[in-house]
Enzyme design. Structure first.
Site, short mmCIF file in Angstrom:
data_model
loop_
_atom_site.label_atom_id
_atom_site.label_comp_id
_atom_site.label_asym_id
_atom_site.label_seq_id
_atom_site.Cartn_x
_atom_site.Cartn_y
_atom_site.Cartn_z
N SER A 28 0.87 -1.19 0.00
CA SER A 28 0.00 0.00 0.00
C SER A 28 0.90 1.23 0.00
O SER A 28 2.05 1.16 0.45
CB SER A 28 -0.87 0.01 1.26
OG SER A 28 -1.46 1.28 1.45
N TYR B 145 -1.38 -0.83 10.46
CA TYR B 145 -1.47 -1.03 9.01
C TYR B 145 -0.16 -0.59 8.34
O TYR B 145 0.40 -1.32 7.51
CB TYR B 145 -2.67 -0.25 8.46
CG TYR B 145 -2.96 -0.52 7.00
CD1 TYR B 145 -3.45 -1.76 6.60
CD2 TYR B 145 -2.74 0.45 6.03
CE1 TYR B 145 -3.72 -2.02 5.26
CE2 TYR B 145 -3.02 0.19 4.69
CZ TYR B 145 -3.50 -1.05 4.31
OH TYR B 145 -3.76 -1.31 2.99
#
Ligand SMILES: NC(=O)c1ccc[n+]([C@@H]2O[C@H](COP(=O)([O-])OP(=O)(O)OC[C@H]3O[C@@H](n4cnc5c(N)ncnc54)[C@H](OP(=O)(O)O)[C@@H]3O)[C@@H](O)[C@H]2O)c1
Length: 251
Positions: free
Chosen positions: A134, A147
């Site tokens: 990501s 995350y």
């Protein structure tokens, strides 16, 4: 023949990539935990996509899934390791159980997926594996410690594997999506700049898988901005993020 095995294919980005790959004429094998989502994908593909339910946090189970995929549809030539999850984390209310969960799925699940696929690729001296990370891997973002840590680890892992496997006939790529409209981001309550639809993300991913560049990152304008942020000195970076998000950095 290109045979794609993709994890996290029951919804969101993975589902869109599976359908785009099928359109491209590839053989597609799809894995996720949810039998219902996979069944809907198989139905939409008129039975041409094969479903192999599995949980990426179960190492032995996932190895059996890959055995079944290759027994049914032949050697996997491209693996897109896309399954992953997100949950906001607030450093001021630190909850280690969320870290355990996100690291177990996003990093541990990635390791299990690689363990299932890499020995086959290295034995054949052929194969392509793309790890879905990501843009959150680029720098620490507010309310996303777990995350960002999991995705930064995935990106570093992909970089190492690219170097290790370059001479072994195995191509390693990393995928850095910006915001994509999926059930995952539908939960976000903040504005998501430059958000794109899953089909647009899938088109970028398929094009990237057909090339040999290491990084597949999109959408371009968002990536340019984030890469600029990545090279800023910490003081400037924290001040800018604080201004954009309203988070106090104490600087
Ligand atoms: N959407 C974005 O803006 C964005 C941006 C950057 C990166 N990403 C990354 O892109 C990937 C896909 O994201 P998405 O937005 O499409 O998410 P999503 O809509 O939540 O889909 C996630 C997929 O992963 C599967 N999955 C989750 N845990 C699993 C497990 N333990 N074992 C097997 N499959 C599992 C889910 O299916 P089941 O629940 O049925 O197992 C689902 O198919 C993730 O790695 C995410 O971090 C997304």
């Amino acid at each position: 023949m290109t045979h794609l095995w993709i994890t996290g294919a029951s919804q969101g980005i993975g589902r869109a990539v599976a359908l785009a790959a099928l359109q491209r004429g590839w053989t597609v094998s799809a894995t996720a935990r949810g039998a219902e989502g996979l069944a809907a994908l198989v139905a939409e593909s008129q039975g041409r996509i094969r479903a192999f339910p599995g949980d990426i946090t179960d190492r032995a189970g996932l190895a059996a899934v890959v055995d079944a995929v290759e027994a049914a549809a032949g050697p996997i030539t491209v693996a897109v390791l896309n399954a992953g999850t997100h949950q906001p984390t607030d450093g001021a209310a630190f909850d280690p159980t969320v870290y355990d969960r996100l690291l177990s799925v996003n990093l541990g699940g990635m390791v299990n997926s690689l363990a299932a696929i890499l020995p086959r690729f290295t034995a054949r001296k052929a194969g392509r594996v793309a790890l879905v990370s990501s843009v959150a891997a680029y720098r620490g973002l507010p309310k996303a410690g777990a995350y960002c840590a999991s995705k930064a680890a995935v990106t570093a892992l992909a970089e190492s594997l690219r170097l290790d496997l370059a001479g072994a006939g195995v191509t390693v790529q990393v995928i850095h999506p910006g915001f994509v409209r999926t059930p995952l981001t539908d939960k976000n309550e903040f504005p998501m700049p430059f958000i794109i639809e899953p089909a647009a993300a899938a088109a970028r991913i398929i094009a990237g898988l057909e090339g040999n560049g290491f990084e597949i990152a999109f959408p371009s304008r968002f990536i340019y901005i984030l890469k600029l942020l990545r090279v800023l000195p910490y003081r400037l970076y924290f001040a800018l993020v604080a201004r954009q998000t309203g988070v106090s950095t104490g600087l």
